[in-house]
Design an enzyme around this catalytic site. Structure first.
Site, PDB file in Angstrom:
ATOM      1  N   GLU A 229      10.565 -26.596   2.415  1.00 15.11           N
ATOM      2  CA  GLU A 229       9.432 -27.347   1.872  1.00 15.11           C
ATOM      3  C   GLU A 229       9.896 -28.139   0.652  1.00 15.11           C
ATOM      4  OE1 GLU A 229       4.997 -26.441  -0.004  1.00 15.11           O
ATOM      5  OE2 GLU A 229       6.717 -25.238  -0.592  1.00 15.11           O
TER       6      GLU A 229
ATOM      7  N   ASP B 154       9.773 -21.630   1.348  1.00 12.56           N
ATOM      8  CA  ASP B 154       8.801 -22.135   0.384  1.00 12.56           C
ATOM      9  C   ASP B 154       9.509 -22.745  -0.827  1.00 12.56           C
ATOM     10  OD1 ASP B 154       5.977 -22.175  -0.633  1.00 12.56           O
ATOM     11  OD2 ASP B 154       6.861 -20.898  -2.188  1.00 12.56           O
TER      12      ASP B 154
ATOM     13  N   ASP C 132      -4.727  -9.373   9.980  1.00 14.77           N
ATOM     14  CA  ASP C 132      -3.510  -8.563   9.975  1.00 14.77           C
ATOM     15  C   ASP C 132      -2.631  -8.868  11.182  1.00 14.77           C
ATOM     16  OD1 ASP C 132      -4.918  -7.282  12.038  1.00 14.77           O
ATOM     17  OD2 ASP C 132      -5.603  -5.663  10.738  1.00 14.77           O
TER      18      ASP C 132
ATOM     19  N   GLY D 214      -8.923  -9.323   5.419  1.00  9.18           N
ATOM     20  CA  GLY D 214      -8.632  -8.273   6.388  1.00  9.18           C
ATOM     21  C   GLY D 214      -7.841  -8.671   7.611  1.00  9.18           C
TER      22      GLY D 214
ATOM     23  N   ASN E 298      -6.755  -0.727   8.018  1.00  6.69           N
ATOM     24  CA  ASN E 298      -5.808  -1.081   6.956  1.00  6.69           C
ATOM     25  C   ASN E 298      -6.324  -2.164   6.005  1.00  6.69           C
ATOM     26  OD1 ASN E 298      -5.443  -3.596   8.232  1.00  6.69           O
ATOM     27  ND2 ASN E 298      -3.566  -2.980   9.275  1.00  6.69           N
ATOM     28  N   ASP E 299      -7.622  -2.453   6.053  1.00  6.48           N
ATOM     29  CA  ASP E 299      -8.165  -3.458   5.129  1.00  6.48           C
ATOM     30  C   ASP E 299      -7.920  -3.068   3.675  1.00  6.48           C
ATOM     31  OD1 ASP E 299      -9.001  -4.764   7.359  1.00  6.48           O
ATOM     32  OD2 ASP E 299     -11.148  -4.555   6.991  1.00  6.48           O
TER      33      ASP E 299
ATOM     34  N   ASN F 200      -8.829  -9.861  12.319  1.00 12.35           N
ATOM     35  CA  ASN F 200      -8.742  -8.495  11.821  1.00 12.35           C
ATOM     36  C   ASN F 200      -8.662  -7.541  13.009  1.00 12.35           C
ATOM     37  OD1 ASN F 200      -8.923  -6.076  10.479  1.00 12.35           O
ATOM     38  ND2 ASN F 200     -10.771  -6.587   9.329  1.00 12.35           N
TER      39      ASN F 200
END
Length: 616
Positions: free
Chosen positions: A360, A331, A166, A164, A144-145, A139
């Site tokens: 994947e 993905d 980032d 949190g 910006n949490d 974090n």
């Protein structure tokens, strides 16, 4: 008469204002593009109430409107532009007119491509990827949490909530990543996931052109890429083509009924991926797999819709160009429409010939995985353009090979036999190999927390053919939740939050074994970083005997010998059977201890050990 004329002018003026107020552009994507792209076509998605009433026009040298397409929903226009080879970077107004009146104006920018952008390098077997779940790594910016307008708030006590981590946290620790020996970072998705809960994992996109505000900004993402490059660390973007998040802005106002599969109504995916290759599969089974939704919160995108397909292709190109990406990981690769996947990869590789893309396909059957690799001749004639895949078959064999007792058909023979299936792949050297990832138990747990087996797994992964990927925390023996809670296996990296009692970035508070593992991994990866034999050398392996498995990486530059001894007793390895690789005069040096060996006399192997020997 003057009063009447003035009144008429006023009415007309107010009428124009009122008409203009009826219209606005809520979304125009992509918001900007680049001059000098190989493909001269660019399609703009324009969204706003009754925008289809308006006609777009522009006047800029080298840019022309080739076509304007309407769909079922009058709130959308798809505007096809042609960009000439000579078009210059600059800006121009796109005018939206009703009749002869300009009702709306959008200033569009064409940026100048960075020199050499098309030839940008991408990940290769010379790299080691560091897989990071960004919410759980560090974090760097607590401000910006929680972000206004984004539903889920930070709650570090909730294993499935936002913690949190980032982009700034990753920037702050680029030195740690580089010093450890990693040369690329695959980051779990960073795009906006404005879902009400369980949004931290990033796989429910709600805006394809915007970094989630709780991670930072688009500009910070580009900064991470640029700063990483300066430290020899490239950024690999995690891309989701199969589905979006249920709270994506277009889900409230879809362009057409076929924008989302099954008419926008939830129909569960069968997850039977083998139906794609099954020559006996029913069309109904194939439809249930390909068109079913991954889960209810992930609407399944219909790539057979030409506008959807083009949107996803352009979006991927946009991010490669904007963020100066080192590669892409896709993905749930086989869940998307197969024809679309060929087009998507082809279009990206036309623009960036060196770009490596890994998909994947979570199957432990190499016949299924190999179907998707570029160059594979398939029984049904399907042509794939995907350069790389995640080697799930080898990961499973590694786990079973190390944990199982070495009896007939089990133990190390499984690892040997799985590698022998490489004839199925068009390019096995370009597969991504890994001991664990964000969707499975940590490798230390898979190996029953046996430190000797952990070392074998790490050395195997980092000396075998292919491109290694290591999940964050694996270097310090990160553990999983016994109950299979994904939120707990994606544990916070110690030291990433202010006040953490343990700091793995500095080593403070790590146990002796955790610190030993970290030092071991650092030495191994930095040795690998400059070892051309491991990057591109050939491979020869010898069938396991008595719990000992030996293989060689070799080239004109030299040879590296790797010996895994799972036995609980020390053993003597006779080297005569390796005469194709070594001679009686061969000498070797252990890369960890520096100890030298005369190979003609054989090698004494400590119990439950792994050795990496440079041969001269």
């Amino acid at each position: 008469m003057k009063r009447i004329l003035l009144a008429l002018i006023t009415v007309l003026f107010l009428g124009n204002i009122a008409e203009a107020a009826k219209y606005k552009i809520d979304h125009l994507e992509p918001a900007f593009w680049w001059a000098g792209m190989k493909n001269p076509k660019l399609q703009l998605l324009v969204h706003g109430e009754n925008i289809a009433d308006l006609k777009p026009e522009l006047n800029y040298e080298g840019v022309s409107i080739a076509k304007v397409s309407f769909v079922e929903n009058p709130n959308y226009l798809f505007v096809d532009l042609n960009l000439s080879e000579e078009v210059k970077a600059g800006s121009f107004d796109i005018l939206f007119k009703r009749g002869k009146k300009t009702v709306l104006k959008y200033n569009y920018q064409l940026l100048q491509r960075q020199e050499g952008s098309a030839e940008r390098a991408s990940f290769t077997p010379a790299d080691v990827m560091y897989l990071i779940t960004p919410d759980r790594f560090a974090n760097g910016n607590p401000v910006n949490d929680n972000v206004k307008g984004l539903s889920e708030q930070a709650n570090r006590s909730n294993s499935n909530g936002r913690h949190g981590g980032d982009i700034q946290g990753m920037i702050d620790h680029l030195d740690y990543i580089s010093d450890m020996g990693f040369t690329a970072i695959w980051i779990n998705p960073l795009l906006e996931n404005n879902q009400p809960e369980y949004s931290y994992h990033g796989y429910s996109t709600t805006d394809y052109y915007k970094i989630d505000g709780r991670y930072g900004t688009n500009e910070e993402y580009r900064k991470l890429s640029q700063m990483g490059k300066e430290k020899g660390v490239g950024i690999i973007m995690d891309v989701i083509l199969n589905h979006c998040g249920s709270e994506h802005w277009w889900m409230k106002d879809v362009p057409s009924k076929d924008w989302i599969n099954n008419g926008g109504e939830f129909t569960s995916c069968s997850h039977k991926r083998t139906t794609v290759q099954d020559r006996y599969a029913s069309k109904e089974d194939l439809k249930q797999f390909a068109d079913g939704w991954f889960v209810q919160s992930m609407p399944d995108l219909n790539q057979r819709n030409e506008f959807m397909a083009n949107y996803l292709i352009q979006n991927s190109i946009w991010w490669v160009e904007y963020a100066e990406l080192y590669g892409i990981r896709v993905d749930t690769y086989p869940y998307s429409d197969a024809a679309f996947l060929s087009e998507w990869t082809e279009r990206l590789l036309e623009e960036y010939p060196n770009l490596n893309i890994v998909g994947e396909e979570w199957s432990t059957n190499p016949a299924i995985v190999s179907y998707w690799q570029k160059g594979k001749v398939n029984h049904d004639g399907y042509v794939s353009n995907l350069p790389s895949l995640m080697d799930f078959p080898l990961q499973n064999a590694l786990k079973e090979g190390l944990v199982q007792e070495d009896t007939w058909g089990t133990g190390l023979i499984k690892l040997y036999e799985m590698l022998s299936n490489d004839f199925l792949y068009a390019d096995p050297g370009n597969l991504v190999i890994f001991p664990d990832n964000h969707d499975m138990a940590r490798i230390f747990d898979q190996l029953e927390r046996d430190y000797d087996l952990y070392k074998m797994a790490m050395i195997y992964t980092l000396t075998m053919r292919g491109i290694p990927q290591i999940y964050y925390g694996t270097e310090i023996l990160a553990k999983s939740d016994a109950g299979g809670d994904h939120g707990k296996l994606r544990t916070d990296f110690p030291g990433g939050w202010k006040g953490d009692k343990v700091n793995a970035f500095t080593g403070e508070g790590l146990s002796t074994k955790e610190k030993d593992a970290q030092d071991f991994m650092k030495k191994l990866m930095n040795w690998r970083k400059n070892n051309e034999i491991i990057h591109n050398g050939k491979l020869m392996h010898f069938a396991p005997e008595n719990g000992v498995y030996t293989y060689f990486r070799y080239s004109d530059e030299g040879k590296v010998m790797v010996i895994l001894n799972k036995g609980k007793e020390k053993a003597h390895l006779f080297t005569g059977r390796f005469h194709e690789m070594i001679s009686k005069e061969s000498k070797a040096k252990d890369i960890f201890t520096g100890k030298s060996f005369e190979l003609k006399d054989g090698i004494d192997l400590p119990a439950r050990s792994v050795m990496v020997l440079e041969i001269n």
